[in-house]
Design a protein around this motif. Structure first.
Motif, mmCIF file in Angstrom:
data_model
loop_
_atom_site.group_PDB
_atom_site.id
_atom_site.type_symbol
_atom_site.label_atom_id
_atom_site.label_comp_id
_atom_site.label_asym_id
_atom_site.label_seq_id
_atom_site.Cartn_x
_atom_site.Cartn_y
_atom_site.Cartn_z
ATOM 1 N N UNK A 1 0.815 -1.220 0.000
ATOM 2 C CA UNK A 1 0.000 0.000 0.000
ATOM 3 C C UNK A 1 0.848 1.270 0.000
ATOM 4 N N UNK A 2 2.168 1.109 0.198
ATOM 5 C CA UNK A 2 3.070 2.267 0.300
ATOM 6 C C UNK A 2 3.433 2.747 -1.105
ATOM 7 N N UNK A 3 3.069 3.977 -1.412
ATOM 8 C CA UNK A 3 3.271 4.521 -2.753
ATOM 9 C C UNK A 3 4.570 5.332 -2.842
ATOM 10 N N UNK A 4 5.043 5.504 -4.054
ATOM 11 C CA UNK A 4 6.280 6.258 -4.279
ATOM 12 C C UNK A 4 6.181 7.691 -3.755
ATOM 13 N N UNK A 5 4.981 8.262 -3.874
ATOM 14 C CA UNK A 5 4.792 9.643 -3.416
ATOM 15 C C UNK A 5 4.978 9.753 -1.897
ATOM 16 N N UNK A 6 4.655 8.668 -1.177
ATOM 17 C CA UNK A 6 4.856 8.674 0.282
ATOM 18 C C UNK A 6 6.353 8.700 0.596
ATOM 19 N N UNK A 7 7.118 7.930 -0.175
ATOM 20 C CA UNK A 7 8.567 7.871 0.053
ATOM 21 C C UNK A 7 9.217 9.220 -0.242
ATOM 22 N N UNK A 8 8.700 9.898 -1.245
ATOM 23 C CA UNK A 8 9.270 11.196 -1.627
ATOM 24 C C UNK A 8 9.092 12.236 -0.521
ATOM 25 N N UNK A 9 8.155 12.009 0.395
ATOM 26 C CA UNK A 9 7.904 12.943 1.498
ATOM 27 C C UNK A 9 8.784 12.675 2.725
ATOM 28 N N UNK A 10 9.656 11.666 2.646
ATOM 29 C CA UNK A 10 10.463 11.314 3.823
ATOM 30 C C UNK A 10 11.809 12.039 3.826
ATOM 31 N N UNK A 11 12.377 12.134 5.017
ATOM 32 C CA UNK A 11 13.727 12.701 5.149
ATOM 33 C C UNK A 11 14.743 11.738 4.527
ATOM 34 N N UNK A 12 14.475 10.450 4.635
ATOM 35 C CA UNK A 12 15.375 9.453 4.056
ATOM 36 C C UNK A 12 15.535 9.668 2.556
ATOM 37 N N UNK A 13 14.436 9.956 1.873
ATOM 38 C CA UNK A 13 14.496 10.242 0.438
ATOM 39 C C UNK A 13 15.439 11.430 0.180
ATOM 40 N N UNK A 14 15.256 12.502 0.965
ATOM 41 C CA UNK A 14 16.092 13.696 0.816
ATOM 42 C C UNK A 14 17.559 13.375 1.101
ATOM 43 N N UNK A 15 17.794 12.571 2.151
ATOM 44 C CA UNK A 15 19.166 12.185 2.512
ATOM 45 C C UNK A 15 19.839 11.400 1.380
#
Length: 288
Positions: A256-270
């Protein structure tokens, strides 16, 4: 000694692979983590390496990273669960070591809208309305006691056994309220730690809870999934235990976890910052 040899073996395998592969290697803790991150990485320029095993996959990931960093190996990144590290001293600090935003990968899933999608699919609208509490908040409020006791056990060297505890013995299935004394007794029984006093553990727990740490750093994802499983049987759903067992729920949350959810994380930014600091090495797909 065998663990040290196997860590060296993983590092040597990566060095050997480098002779024919000039792209990025990303170390992760286990198979489920690898399955999760595979959805976001560019497989043409990034290879995920699962470093699972005893006593701790996380320690093994860090050990492999240290070995490779000492030999100035380029294009290596490691992603591990934060666990309790944001509440205490970091195990190991490196620009090539990134941690999950919350306690672990499972809490990242639960914090995201993936939880809403799973609850909508498996829960009952009528029961959720009657429950009259935010499901995510209820999971945190109940799970934090278990999380704190795990932290206390680690800090105080109590060696309490959390694996295999029966959550229905200390959590009310209708209200999802926790009975901390029953939790403490379940842990003592499971751990054969009968010399520990209920009152001492409860006072220690109350002292930690009064410090108001971020619950997303305290709560363990596997515990929250266990509580979610319980809640979907009676409190917010009418499922059979076999239909909402924890491993199945974790799989549903990942799906259920979408790519857009991951893009909102600090981990993505890191990860994006790591890419910019380690050109030409890449990790994530450009379309994320």
């Amino acid at each position: 000694m065998r663990d040290l040899l196997s860590v060296d073996r993983v590092a040597n395998q990566i060095r050997l692979r480098r002779s024919t592969y000039s792209e990025t290697f990303v170390l992760v803790e286990g198979g489920s983590d690898k399955t999760f991150y595979e959805r976001f990485v560019d497989k043409l320029v990034c290879e995920l390496v699962s470093v699972s095993g005893k006593p701790s996959s996380k320690l093994r990931v860090i050990a492999v990273l240290e070995i490779l960093e000492k030999s100035s190996f380029q294009g290596i990144l490691a992603i591990v669960d934060a666990d309790f590290e944001r509440l205490e001293t970091l195990l190991y600090s490196s620009p090539n070591l990134l941690r999950t935003d919350t306690h672990d990968l499972e809490t990242m899933l639960i914090k995201s809208p993936a939880l809403n999608k799973v609850v909508a699919e498996l829960g009952s609208e009528e029961k959720i309305a009657q429950f009259n509490r935010d499901v995510r908040l209820a999971l945190l409020e109940t799970g934090i006691s278990v999380g704190y006791l795990l932290w206390i056990s680690q800090c105080d060297g109590l060696n309490l056994t959390f694996e295999g505890i029966t959550f229905s013995k200390f959590i009310n299935e209708q209200t999802i309220q926790i009975d901390e004394i029953k939790l403490i007794r379940e842990l003592k029984n499971k751990s054969q730690a009968f010399s520990l006093k209920d009152e001492d553990l409860q006072q220690r727990l109350m002292a930690e809870k009064s410090k108001s740490h971020d619950p997303w750093q305290v709560c363990c994802g596997h515990h929250l999934v266990e509580i979610l499983s319980l809640s979907l049987r009676k409190a917010i759903g009418s499922n059979k235990a076999a239909d909402v067992e924890p491993n199945s729920l974790e799989r549903n949350l990942r799906l259920a976890y979408e790519e857009v959810f991951f893009r909102d994380t600090k981990l993505y930014l890191d990860i994006r910052i790591w890419e910019s600091n380690n050109q030409p090495f890449k990790v994530l797909r450009n379309d994320i």
